[in-house]
Scaffold this motif. Sequence first.
Motif, PDB file in Angstrom:
ATOM      1  N   GLY A 426      14.204   7.373   9.836  1.00 22.09           N
ATOM      2  CA  GLY A 426      14.454   7.626   8.424  1.00 22.09           C
ATOM      3  C   GLY A 426      13.432   7.006   7.496  1.00 22.09           C
ATOM      4  N   ARG A 427      12.382   6.377   8.045  1.00 24.94           N
ATOM      5  CA  ARG A 427      11.339   5.768   7.225  1.00 24.94           C
ATOM      6  C   ARG A 427       9.986   6.350   7.629  1.00 24.94           C
ATOM      7  NH1 ARG A 427      13.337   1.566   4.336  1.00 24.94           N
ATOM      8  NH2 ARG A 427      11.253   0.768   3.833  1.00 24.94           N
ATOM      9  N   VAL A 428       8.973   6.076   6.780  1.00 17.09           N
ATOM     10  CA  VAL A 428       7.654   6.605   7.040  1.00 17.09           C
ATOM     11  C   VAL A 428       6.623   5.516   6.752  1.00 17.09           C
ATOM     12  CG1 VAL A 428       7.518   7.576   4.710  1.00 17.09           C
ATOM     13  CG2 VAL A 428       5.991   8.423   6.491  1.00 17.09           C
ATOM     14  N   GLU A 429       5.607   5.492   7.581  1.00 17.47           N
ATOM     15  CA  GLU A 429       4.498   4.562   7.375  1.00 17.47           C
ATOM     16  C   GLU A 429       3.624   5.080   6.234  1.00 17.47           C
ATOM     17  OE1 GLU A 429       0.477   3.095   9.806  1.00 17.47           O
ATOM     18  OE2 GLU A 429       1.926   4.494  10.715  1.00 17.47           O
ATOM     19  N   VAL A 430       3.290   4.211   5.265  1.00 20.03           N
ATOM     20  CA  VAL A 430       2.443   4.602   4.140  1.00 20.03           C
ATOM     21  C   VAL A 430       1.306   3.605   3.985  1.00 20.03           C
ATOM     22  CG1 VAL A 430       4.260   5.813   2.875  1.00 20.03           C
ATOM     23  CG2 VAL A 430       3.941   3.351   2.521  1.00 20.03           C
ATOM     24  N   SER A 431       0.199   4.110   3.469  1.00 22.68           N
ATOM     25  CA  SER A 431      -0.945   3.230   3.205  1.00 22.68           C
ATOM     26  C   SER A 431      -1.707   3.787   2.015  1.00 22.68           C
ATOM     27  CB  SER A 431      -1.862   3.149   4.429  1.00 22.68           C
ATOM     28  OG  SER A 431      -2.356   4.436   4.782  1.00 22.68           O
ATOM     29  N   GLY A 432      -2.449   2.929   1.343  1.00 22.43           N
ATOM     30  CA  GLY A 432      -3.224   3.323   0.166  1.00 22.43           C
ATOM     31  C   GLY A 432      -3.669   2.093  -0.584  1.00 22.43           C
ATOM     32  N   SER A 433      -4.683   2.260  -1.403  1.00 19.26           N
ATOM     33  CA  SER A 433      -5.242   1.106  -2.110  1.00 19.26           C
ATOM     34  C   SER A 433      -4.270   0.482  -3.093  1.00 19.26           C
ATOM     35  CB  SER A 433      -6.521   1.540  -2.853  1.00 19.26           C
ATOM     36  OG  SER A 433      -6.238   2.570  -3.800  1.00 19.26           O
ATOM     37  N   ALA A 434      -3.332   1.274  -3.606  1.00 17.10           N
ATOM     38  CA  ALA A 434      -2.398   0.755  -4.605  1.00 17.10           C
ATOM     39  C   ALA A 434      -1.028   0.426  -4.015  1.00 17.10           C
ATOM     40  CB  ALA A 434      -2.245   1.761  -5.740  1.00 17.10           C
ATOM     41  N   VAL A 435      -0.884   0.508  -2.720  1.00 15.97           N
ATOM     42  CA  VAL A 435       0.410   0.263  -2.083  1.00 15.97           C
ATOM     43  C   VAL A 435       0.427  -1.157  -1.524  1.00 15.97           C
ATOM     44  CG1 VAL A 435       2.048   1.053  -0.359  1.00 15.97           C
ATOM     45  CG2 VAL A 435       0.538   2.690  -1.486  1.00 15.97           C
ATOM     46  N   ARG A 436       1.475  -1.852  -1.851  1.00 12.43           N
ATOM     47  CA  ARG A 436       1.629  -3.226  -1.353  1.00 12.43           C
ATOM     48  C   ARG A 436       3.094  -3.500  -1.063  1.00 12.43           C
ATOM     49  NH1 ARG A 436       1.513  -3.463  -6.868  1.00 12.43           N
ATOM     50  NH2 ARG A 436       3.183  -4.703  -7.845  1.00 12.43           N
ATOM     51  N   ALA A 437       3.340  -4.493  -0.238  1.00 14.64           N
ATOM     52  CA  ALA A 437       4.717  -4.880   0.072  1.00 14.64           C
ATOM     53  C   ALA A 437       5.391  -5.392  -1.200  1.00 14.64           C
ATOM     54  CB  ALA A 437       4.735  -5.960   1.156  1.00 14.64           C
ATOM     55  N   GLY A 438       6.610  -4.968  -1.444  1.00 12.70           N
ATOM     56  CA  GLY A 438       7.365  -5.385  -2.608  1.00 12.70           C
ATOM     57  C   GLY A 438       7.279  -4.436  -3.777  1.00 12.70           C
ATOM     58  N   LEU A 439       6.322  -3.497  -3.738  1.00 11.89           N
ATOM     59  CA  LEU A 439       6.210  -2.517  -4.815  1.00 11.89           C
ATOM     60  C   LEU A 439       7.484  -1.676  -4.889  1.00 11.89           C
ATOM     61  CD1 LEU A 439       4.440  -1.016  -6.956  1.00 11.89           C
ATOM     62  CD2 LEU A 439       3.705   0.470  -5.061  1.00 11.89           C
ATOM     63  N   LYS A 440       8.058  -1.579  -6.123  1.00 10.00           N
ATOM     64  CA  LYS A 440       9.285  -0.793  -6.284  1.00 10.00           C
ATOM     65  C   LYS A 440       8.930   0.677  -6.516  1.00 10.00           C
ATOM     66  CE  LYS A 440      12.322  -4.069  -5.873  1.00 10.00           C
ATOM     67  NZ  LYS A 440      13.204  -4.438  -6.996  1.00 10.00           N
ATOM     68  N   VAL A 441       9.541   1.532  -5.709  1.00  4.42           N
ATOM     69  CA  VAL A 441       9.330   2.986  -5.872  1.00  4.42           C
ATOM     70  C   VAL A 441      10.686   3.651  -6.035  1.00  4.42           C
ATOM     71  CG1 VAL A 441       7.176   2.970  -4.562  1.00  4.42           C
ATOM     72  CG2 VAL A 441       9.344   3.365  -3.381  1.00  4.42           C
ATOM     73  N   ARG A 442      10.651   4.803  -6.722  1.00  2.00           N
ATOM     74  CA  ARG A 442      11.907   5.479  -7.029  1.00  2.00           C
ATOM     75  C   ARG A 442      12.202   6.611  -6.039  1.00  2.00           C
ATOM     76  NH1 ARG A 442      14.503   5.047 -11.594  1.00  2.00           N
ATOM     77  NH2 ARG A 442      12.650   4.238 -12.661  1.00  2.00           N
ATOM     78  N   ILE A 443      13.468   6.737  -5.702  1.00  2.00           N
ATOM     79  CA  ILE A 443      13.915   7.875  -4.913  1.00  2.00           C
ATOM     80  C   ILE A 443      14.127   9.032  -5.865  1.00  2.00           C
ATOM     81  CG2 ILE A 443      15.670   8.778  -3.331  1.00  2.00           C
ATOM     82  CD1 ILE A 443      14.046   6.473  -2.170  1.00  2.00           C
TER      83      ILE A 443
END
Length: 445
Positions: A426-443
């Motif tokens: 149910g999860r997906v691996e993500v990567s990118g220059s602006a992605v960091r642990a703790g970043l809040k994203v909206r469903i």
Amino acid sequence: MTHIDDEPGTVSEPPRGGRGRRTALIAVAVVVVAAVAVVGALGLGGGGDEGPGAPPRAGSLVPVTRATLTERTEVDGQLGYGAEIPLPVKATGTVTWLPEAGTRAKRGDTLLRVDDRPVVLLYGSLPMYRDLGLTARAPGGAGDAPSGGGTGTGDGGTAAGGGTGAGAAGAAEGAAAPGARTADGGTGKAAAANPSASPAPTGAGTTAATALKGMDVLQFETNLAALGYTGFTVDEEFTARTADAVKRWQKSLGVPETGTVGIGDVIYSAGKVRIGRPGVRLGQAVGENALTYTGTARKVVVNASAAGASWAVRGTAVRVRLPDGTSVKGEVASVGRQATAPEGGSGEDGAGEGAATLPVTVTIRDQKSVGRLESGPVTVEYVGREVKDVLTVPVAALVALAEGGHGLETADGGFVAVKTGLFADGRVEVSGSAVRAGLKVRIPE
């Protein structure tokens, strides 16, 4: 109002004329987000469970977290005790008693009766290939003096024959008193040198019990001691004390107390056994396939695709889902080396109606976890791919960007472009220059 949209990689609102473009971008993201979520739910994430937590609600904020993602694959298997193997029955005669199929036997138990004599299970890897007992040395055999050996000459009692063992004792007797006078004027044992005279009793030609030696003796004595019949040294020699212990064991079995174990009296196995279907009926002559057995532990056999059996490595941990839905831990114990083509297919390189398969045996250490189930179809789940310590978000958080690719909506309504990796649980691996642990994203809603 202050906007947190100047982070690197963030798609921010343009100063002029950009509101319409931003609105269109959000609209596109909302339209396609459902499709992205469906893709993840359809199994591109490995078909795993959703995990212990409830799925995030639409519109809620969730953090980007570091985690280990595991892609799992399922294959069908069959629970049972494995293939039945014939017991090496070497007794001869008529079968007078058989156990019921499914009976479990341990060391010292009777497997069957032949001519009303028990055939007993013992533990070991060496098969029974000879009778075990005390052997009698034949006259003139190794260690005996030649006929007439041990007598003295008329003039000095010199030993003739020079034998060893019992024969040497006779020779010593002839040489005991060289030159000694007898009643008839001779010396030593001159009377014994006269072929026409009755020879004096000597050690030559007698029989004596000797100890049987070998690894099979050690194996048997180990079992005898384990059954509680002691009083001898557990080693490679079958001595008179071993024979005494055998007699006590035979008395408990209700058979003649001979002190000798016949080749058909015992059968060795690596451990406890589960009796299979008998190959004979009561009253028939015993044969090599009179009785079959399996181990007592339940296991799973999977017919894995020969082309995709790289996961099947001895020691690999798997999970076995039982018919009632519960899962238990398993481990790959062995992998067959001979591929089998399915019926109706060529089995070559996956051509035909199906690919060639290899038998993979999975053991279950905690037998109690299986309950009372003895056989039936099961599902084996193994790890296909695994990535450790990667940034992850729920699959439902992904949105499709108008310019292509995927992104995440941040708390302030901006979008961050991301590259996706492994989908699992149910999860997906993500990567990118602006992605960091703790970043809040909206469903997305």
